[in-house]
Motif scaffolding. Sequence first.
Motif, mmCIF file in Angstrom:
data_model
loop_
_atom_site.group_PDB
_atom_site.id
_atom_site.type_symbol
_atom_site.label_atom_id
_atom_site.label_comp_id
_atom_site.label_asym_id
_atom_site.label_seq_id
_atom_site.Cartn_x
_atom_site.Cartn_y
_atom_site.Cartn_z
ATOM 1 N N ALA A 38 3.516 -8.723 -6.063
ATOM 2 C CA ALA A 38 3.324 -7.756 -4.978
ATOM 3 C C ALA A 38 4.689 -7.323 -4.452
ATOM 4 O O ALA A 38 5.671 -7.321 -5.189
ATOM 5 N N CYS A 39 4.741 -7.018 -3.154
ATOM 6 C CA CYS A 39 5.951 -6.442 -2.566
ATOM 7 C C CYS A 39 7.158 -7.366 -2.730
ATOM 8 O O CYS A 39 8.285 -6.895 -2.886
ATOM 9 N N CYS A 40 6.966 -8.680 -2.703
ATOM 10 C CA CYS A 40 8.081 -9.604 -2.880
ATOM 11 C C CYS A 40 8.779 -9.373 -4.217
ATOM 12 O O CYS A 40 9.979 -9.599 -4.348
ATOM 13 N N GLY A 75 4.972 -12.951 -4.692
ATOM 14 C CA GLY A 75 3.959 -12.082 -4.117
ATOM 15 C C GLY A 75 2.621 -12.747 -3.894
ATOM 16 O O GLY A 75 2.471 -13.959 -3.970
ATOM 17 N N THR A 76 1.637 -11.876 -3.632
ATOM 18 C CA THR A 76 0.312 -12.307 -3.250
ATOM 19 C C THR A 76 -0.451 -12.834 -4.462
ATOM 20 O O THR A 76 -0.643 -12.110 -5.424
ATOM 21 N N VAL A 77 -0.902 -14.063 -4.403
ATOM 22 C CA VAL A 77 -1.713 -14.603 -5.492
ATOM 23 C C VAL A 77 -3.172 -14.392 -5.127
ATOM 24 O O VAL A 77 -3.700 -15.051 -4.248
ATOM 25 N N SER A 103 5.868 -15.573 2.052
ATOM 26 C CA SER A 103 4.760 -16.181 2.787
ATOM 27 C C SER A 103 3.455 -16.162 2.005
ATOM 28 O O SER A 103 2.673 -17.103 2.077
ATOM 29 N N CYS A 104 3.214 -15.079 1.291
ATOM 30 C CA CYS A 104 1.933 -14.965 0.579
ATOM 31 C C CYS A 104 1.734 -16.124 -0.378
ATOM 32 O O CYS A 104 0.704 -16.785 -0.356
ATOM 33 N N SER A 105 2.728 -16.351 -1.218
ATOM 34 C CA SER A 105 2.493 -17.396 -2.206
ATOM 35 C C SER A 105 2.733 -18.775 -1.592
ATOM 36 O O SER A 105 2.222 -19.772 -2.102
ATOM 37 N N CYS A 135 8.990 -12.584 4.566
ATOM 38 C CA CYS A 135 7.970 -11.598 4.191
ATOM 39 C C CYS A 135 8.569 -10.207 4.172
ATOM 40 O O CYS A 135 8.427 -9.484 5.123
ATOM 41 N N PRO A 136 9.256 -9.807 3.128
ATOM 42 C CA PRO A 136 9.681 -10.625 2.000
ATOM 43 C C PRO A 136 10.992 -11.334 2.316
ATOM 44 O O PRO A 136 11.708 -10.923 3.211
ATOM 45 N N PRO A 137 11.324 -12.397 1.583
ATOM 46 C CA PRO A 137 12.636 -13.023 1.757
ATOM 47 C C PRO A 137 13.730 -12.058 1.304
ATOM 48 O O PRO A 137 13.530 -11.322 0.338
HETATM 49 S S1 SF4 Z 1 5.093 -12.313 1.622
HETATM 50 FE FE1 SF4 Z 1 5.119 -10.257 2.530
HETATM 51 S S2 SF4 Z 1 6.511 -9.083 1.240
HETATM 52 FE FE2 SF4 Z 1 5.895 -10.906 0.084
HETATM 53 S S3 SF4 Z 1 4.132 -10.302 -1.135
HETATM 54 FE FE3 SF4 Z 1 3.359 -11.141 0.781
HETATM 55 S S4 SF4 Z 1 3.096 -9.369 2.127
HETATM 56 FE FE4 SF4 Z 1 4.438 -8.751 0.442
#
Ligand code: SF4
Lengths: 165, 161
Positions: A38-40, A75-77, A103-105, A135-137
Motif C-alpha cells: 500500500a502507501c508505505c 503496507g496494509t495486509v 502501522s498497518c502491518s 504512517c508511513p515511516p
Molecule cells: S501505515 Fe499508513 S502509510 Fe503505511 S500502508 Fe498503512 S495507511 Fe498507508
Amino acid sequence: MGLLDKQIDSGGVVITTAENVLNWARLSSMWPMGFGLACCAIEMMATMASNYDLDRFGIIPRPSPRQSDVMIVAGTVTFKMAERVKRLYQQMPEPRYVLSMGSCSNSGGPYWQHGYHVVKSVSRIIPVDVYVPGCPPRPEALIGGLMLLQEKIRKEKFGVKHEAV
Amino acid sequence: MPSFDETLSRLQTELAGRILKTDLHRGETTLFLDKKDLVSVCQTLKSGYGFNFLADVLGTDRFTDDDRYEVVYHLRNFSESGFLRLVVRVDEADLTVDSVCGVWKTANWEEREVFDMYGIRFNNHPDLRRMYMPQDFAYHPLRKEFPLIGIEGSIPLPAKE
Ligand code: SF4
C-alpha cells in the motif's frame, strides 16, 4: 570492520571466526523482496531510489522470493493478501528475515478499529524481526530499521536458528 | 460545433418519455431512469449524443424501505467536454439491473465492484465475480447493516508460520 581493513593493508592475512565472516556477509547483502502492499511501499521505493540510496548498504530489491533474504512488509495486509504473504515467506530460502514497515502491518494501523478486511498485524501470520513505526515511516526510519536488523544479524550464533516474534 | 448545453436540452426533449426526473445541481445534470430503460437510453446516449466514455459506476445504500439501492453512472462526452449522471433505483425485492457492458466495455469491472460491495446482480454481465473480496465471502461490506469492524471468522486467516 576497521580491523579487517587494517589487516588487509598490512600483509593480506585476516584471522577471524567463521561466524563473524558469515554474519558480515549476510548483513552486508540483505536483499529484500521487491513487493509492496500500500502507501508505505511508495516510501520504501523512495528509500531505494537515488536520494536515500539503499544500495549503499548492499540492499538491492530482488524480483523473486527465492533470491531474497529480507521481506519488507510495506503496507496494509488484507485478509485476501494474508495467504499470499505467507506463501511468499515460505518460498524464501533460510535464513530469512521480516521487517514490518508502518502501522498497518505492525498493528492494523488506521484500520485497527474499523476495518473488516485488514489483518491486525502481520505477526499473526509470519514471524517479524523488526517493527518500524509510522504512517508511513520516513525513509530515515526504514533505514534505521534495516540497520537494526543488521545489528541483529551481526550477533547471530552459528548453528542457532534465529528467533523472531 | 454544438455546445454541450444544446446537446443536453436536445436529449432531454428527445428522451423525455424515458426520464423519470431531472436534477440540476452545481452545473451537473442528473437523470433518474427506470431500470428497464437503462440499456436503451445508454445506447442512445452513446450513439446519438457523443457520450463515448463511462467514467464510473457506483452504488449507494440509502437504507430506505423501498428503492433501497441506487446505481449511479457517470458519463463523459469528450468532444464537448460534457458530464452527465444517470441514476437507477433498485428495490431490495429485485436486486438486479441490466448490465451496460454491451455499450461500454469498461462497465465490466465497475459492475463487478458494485456487485461485490452491495450484492446487486447485473443481468447479461459476461463475468460477474467479486472484485475485491474473496470469492467465498458471504457478505456485502458496503451495505449499511454490515458492521465496520467486520464479522469475526468471515475471512479465514492462514495459520501462523
Ligand atoms: S501505515 Fe499508513 S502509510 Fe503505511 S500502508 Fe498503512 S495507511 Fe498507508
